[in-house]
Design an enzyme around this catalytic site. Structure first.
Site, short mmCIF file in Angstrom:
data_model
loop_
_atom_site.label_atom_id
_atom_site.label_comp_id
_atom_site.label_asym_id
_atom_site.label_seq_id
_atom_site.Cartn_x
_atom_site.Cartn_y
_atom_site.Cartn_z
N ARG A 24 28.71 -18.87 -56.12
CA ARG A 24 29.05 -17.45 -55.98
C ARG A 24 30.49 -17.27 -55.55
O ARG A 24 31.02 -18.01 -54.72
CB ARG A 24 28.13 -16.83 -54.91
CG ARG A 24 28.25 -15.32 -54.79
CD ARG A 24 27.45 -14.81 -53.61
NE ARG A 24 28.17 -14.99 -52.34
CZ ARG A 24 27.60 -14.90 -51.14
NH1 ARG A 24 26.31 -14.65 -51.03
NH2 ARG A 24 28.33 -15.06 -50.06
N ASP A 57 25.56 -8.67 -49.16
CA ASP A 57 26.39 -9.79 -48.76
C ASP A 57 27.44 -9.44 -47.70
O ASP A 57 28.20 -8.48 -47.85
CB ASP A 57 27.11 -10.40 -49.98
CG ASP A 57 26.16 -11.22 -50.85
OD1 ASP A 57 25.16 -11.74 -50.33
OD2 ASP A 57 26.44 -11.32 -52.07
N HIS A 67 19.80 -7.53 -52.34
CA HIS A 67 19.17 -8.51 -53.22
C HIS A 67 18.35 -9.50 -52.40
O HIS A 67 18.52 -9.63 -51.18
CB HIS A 67 20.20 -9.24 -54.10
CG HIS A 67 21.25 -9.97 -53.35
ND1 HIS A 67 22.33 -9.35 -52.76
CD2 HIS A 67 21.40 -11.29 -53.08
CE1 HIS A 67 23.10 -10.24 -52.17
NE2 HIS A 67 22.55 -11.43 -52.34
N HIS A 102 19.10 -8.45 -48.35
CA HIS A 102 20.40 -8.27 -47.68
C HIS A 102 21.46 -7.78 -48.67
O HIS A 102 21.30 -7.87 -49.88
CB HIS A 102 20.86 -9.58 -47.04
CG HIS A 102 21.15 -10.68 -48.03
ND1 HIS A 102 20.17 -11.35 -48.71
CD2 HIS A 102 22.33 -11.22 -48.44
CE1 HIS A 102 20.71 -12.26 -49.51
NE2 HIS A 102 22.02 -12.19 -49.37
#
Length: 308
Positions: free
Chosen positions: A278, A109, A263, A107
């Site tokens: 994150r 983000d 990623h 995907h």
């Protein structure tokens, strides 16, 4: 990367070492902080434009506040639209394997909003003794590898991205509890945005394929045809020559250009504990090859900004 950026990083004692042939570089001799200065931050951003993902070993001096401060120096932080931030923080999203933090599918983000992040900054906090690597793919070289006729097709296509997708189908061995958590938290407010399948990077001018597991349907096609085309183009993104794999150590930080990558966090560590934190940085509305901009459909353009 332009020579002047090489020189700036070299003058500051930093070294850039490529990790894979098409994507990824490790930056050595640097301590990430909000005090790096405009020249160093600008050089890092240019380096990111070239390598798509940058790795920094041993950033154990960073705590949550330090990670947030560095992120705010690099760009404008963006809190996740539906998942609550870590307690005591402003923007940190905690990805804890014991509470569903296993994003084991390809995907980009938060593509279900129009201003999805231009960059993500991920810090390793708790790691399994083995496993738990992350892999990134270069969506610009994936586009470049397409035959001219396929590039023309991709450039005409638009797709709906949504956080209300078939969570279970993208993963193996999903529990009912995980599916319920996805519905109750991640998809508590449903977002839908129409993006071009190919967008033009606002800084490099490169053309990138915009796909990943948030893609719900290609506009104007049947569900079956949409799935076939999605699989075809997605497979081009994730070919091994387009990827780099990182073996984490506690304190490592990775920063990736979310506009030029996908990623995959590999869920191969069983019951071992893995915690990552994150911060994402707000991006621009993507622009297609013919100049059209992505369109937020649900809850509507500007709804996310108004809620902040």
């Amino acid at each position: 990367m332009p020579t002047n950026d090489n020189q700036i990083l070299s003058d500051l004692g930093f070294e850039v070492v490529p990790v894979a042939g098409r994507i990824g570089a490790e930056v050595r001799g640097i301590e990430l902080s909000a005090d790096l200065g405009a020249a160093a931050l600008g050089a890092l951003r240019s380096t990111l434009n070239r390598y798509k993902v940058l790795f920094f070993r041993g950033q154990t001096h960073l705590d949550d506040a330090g990670q947030e401060a560095f992120a705010a120096a690099l760009g404008k932080p963006l809190a996740h639209p539906t998942v609550p931030v870590k307690s005591g923080s402003s923007w940190l999203l905690e990805l804890d394997s014991q509470y569903g933090g296993r994003a084991n599918s390809w995907h980009t983000d938060i593509t279900f909003i129009d201003t999805y992040p231009w960059a993500s900054i991920l810090r390793a906090v708790v790691l399994p003794a083995s496993g738990g690597d992350t892999v990134w793919a270069n969506t610009a070289t994936a586009y470049d590898d397409l035959a001219p006729e396929l590039k023309e097709l991709a450039e005409r296509l638009w797709a709906v991205h949504s956080n209300d997708y078939d969570y279970a189908s993208a993963r193996k061995d999903v529990t009912e509890e995980a599916v319920k958590r996805h519905k109750d938290v991640f998809a508590s407010t449903v977002y839908e945005t129409e993006h071009p399948l190919v967008h033009v990077h606002p800084e490099t001018g490169e053309r990138n394929l915009l796909l990943g597991h948030f893609l719900k349907k290609i506009v104007g096609l049947s569900t079956a045809d949409s799935a076939r085309l999605f699989g075809f183009f997605q497979d081009h993104v994730t070919r091994l020559e387009n990827t780099v794999r990182w073996r984490w150590m506690v304190g490592d930080v990775a920063i990736w250009d979310n506009r030029a990558t996908q990623h995959y966090a590999i869920n191969d560590y069983g019951d071992q504990h893995r915690v990552m934190r994150r911060v994402t940085l707000r991006g621009e509305v993507p622009v297609s090859v013919d100049g059209r901009r992505s369109i937020a459909r649900k809850p509507g353009a500007g709804a996310l900004q108004a809620a902040e």
